[in-house]
Enzyme design. Structure first.
Site, PDB file in Angstrom:
ATOM      1  N   CYS A   9       0.867  -1.187   0.000  1.00 57.21           N
ATOM      2  CA  CYS A   9       0.000   0.000   0.000  1.00 57.21           C
ATOM      3  C   CYS A   9       0.901   1.233   0.000  1.00 57.21           C
ATOM      4  O   CYS A   9       2.083   1.128  -0.364  1.00 57.21           O
ATOM      5  CB  CYS A   9      -0.998  -0.025   1.158  1.00 57.21           C
ATOM      6  N   ARG A  15      -3.389  -0.501   5.404  1.00 51.61           N
ATOM      7  CA  ARG A  15      -3.976  -1.589   4.623  1.00 51.61           C
ATOM      8  C   ARG A  15      -3.074  -2.815   4.465  1.00 51.61           C
ATOM      9  O   ARG A  15      -3.517  -3.943   4.718  1.00 51.61           O
ATOM     10  CB  ARG A  15      -4.397  -1.075   3.237  1.00 51.61           C
ATOM     11  N   ASP A 128      -8.070   3.983   0.999  1.00 53.51           N
ATOM     12  CA  ASP A 128      -7.105   4.389   2.013  1.00 53.51           C
ATOM     13  C   ASP A 128      -7.870   4.880   3.257  1.00 53.51           C
ATOM     14  O   ASP A 128      -8.595   5.866   3.176  1.00 53.51           O
ATOM     15  CB  ASP A 128      -6.261   5.522   1.405  1.00 53.51           C
TER      16      ASP A 128
HETATM   17  P1  4NP Z   1      -1.832   2.902   4.044  1.00 53.41           P
HETATM   18  O1  4NP Z   1      -2.446   4.291   4.603  1.00 53.41           O
HETATM   19  O2  4NP Z   1      -1.294   3.199   2.664  1.00 53.41           O
HETATM   20  O3  4NP Z   1      -3.006   2.000   4.020  1.00 53.41           O
HETATM   21  O4  4NP Z   1      -0.751   2.493   5.030  1.00 53.41           O
HETATM   22  C1  4NP Z   1      -1.697   5.479   4.631  1.00 53.41           C
HETATM   23  C2  4NP Z   1      -0.876   5.749   5.698  1.00 53.41           C
HETATM   24  C3  4NP Z   1      -0.154   6.927   5.727  1.00 53.41           C
HETATM   25  C4  4NP Z   1      -0.269   7.829   4.691  1.00 53.41           C
HETATM   26  C5  4NP Z   1      -1.090   7.547   3.618  1.00 53.41           C
HETATM   27  C6  4NP Z   1      -1.799   6.369   3.579  1.00 53.41           C
HETATM   28  N1  4NP Z   1       0.445   9.045   4.738  1.00 53.41           N
HETATM   29  O5  4NP Z   1       0.319   9.832   3.766  1.00 53.41           O
HETATM   30  O6  4NP Z   1       1.152   9.323   5.697  1.00 53.41           O
END
Ligand code: 4NP
Length: 160
Positions: A9, A15, A128
């Protein structure tokens, strides 16, 4: 045949570590730990070394998943090490293609939605949840439980 699966991800704190935890639990329940290896990674390094987001850890714990992964970046070598790289959304899909060392290696990139049952047929990606409320995390876990069950079925059929 041994399978090595990497979930991908953006931040590797919501995720993909949840997908890793859900899949690991399914694999252990079926006694397939020696056959299916699982890891996760992200394409953005801002959370490198961190445990999963506390909201995701709490939501997962309520379903019996203990998420202990430490966030890491996707590397070119992952395309040799893993035979499936399973992305959550289009942005991860494009980023994975950019990092892939060759067109042949890019054949290892799959989308989580490819393994969804009819229940999530309307979703083309795993949203997300980072900026969402608690409902976002529950929806993601529902989708990952569904998709990981589909993925496991696919792997079992390939092994037959
Ligand atoms: P993930 O969610 O891709 O599901 O781990 C996110 C976690 C952090 C960020 C974006 C998406 N971020 O921009 O910090």
């Amino acid at each position: 045949m041994k399978h090595k699966i990497l979930f991908l991800c953006l931040g590797n704190i919501c995720r993909s570590p949840a997908a890793e935890g859900v899949m690991r639990s399914l694999v252990e329940r079926e006694g397939l730990r020696d056959i299916i290896e699982i890891d996760s990674a992200g394409t953005y390094g801002g959370h490198r070394g961190d445990l999963p987001d506390a909201r995701m850890r709490n939501a997962a714990a309520r379903r019996g998943y203990n998420l202990t992964h430490r966030a890491r970046l996707l590397r070119e070598e992952d395309f040799d090490e893993f035979d499936m790289i399973i992305v959550m959304d289009d942005m991860n899909y494009e980023a994975a293609h950019r990092i892939s060392p060759s067109r042949k290696h890019s054949e290892r990139i799959f989308r989580m939605r490819d393994f969804f049952s009819e229940r999530f047929a309307d979703y083309s990606y795993v949203p997300d949840p980072y900026y969402e409320g608690v409902d976002g995390f529950e929806l993601v876990l529902d989708m990952l439980e569904d998709g990981c069950a589909g993925l496991l079925e696919t792997l079992k059929q390939e092994s037959r």
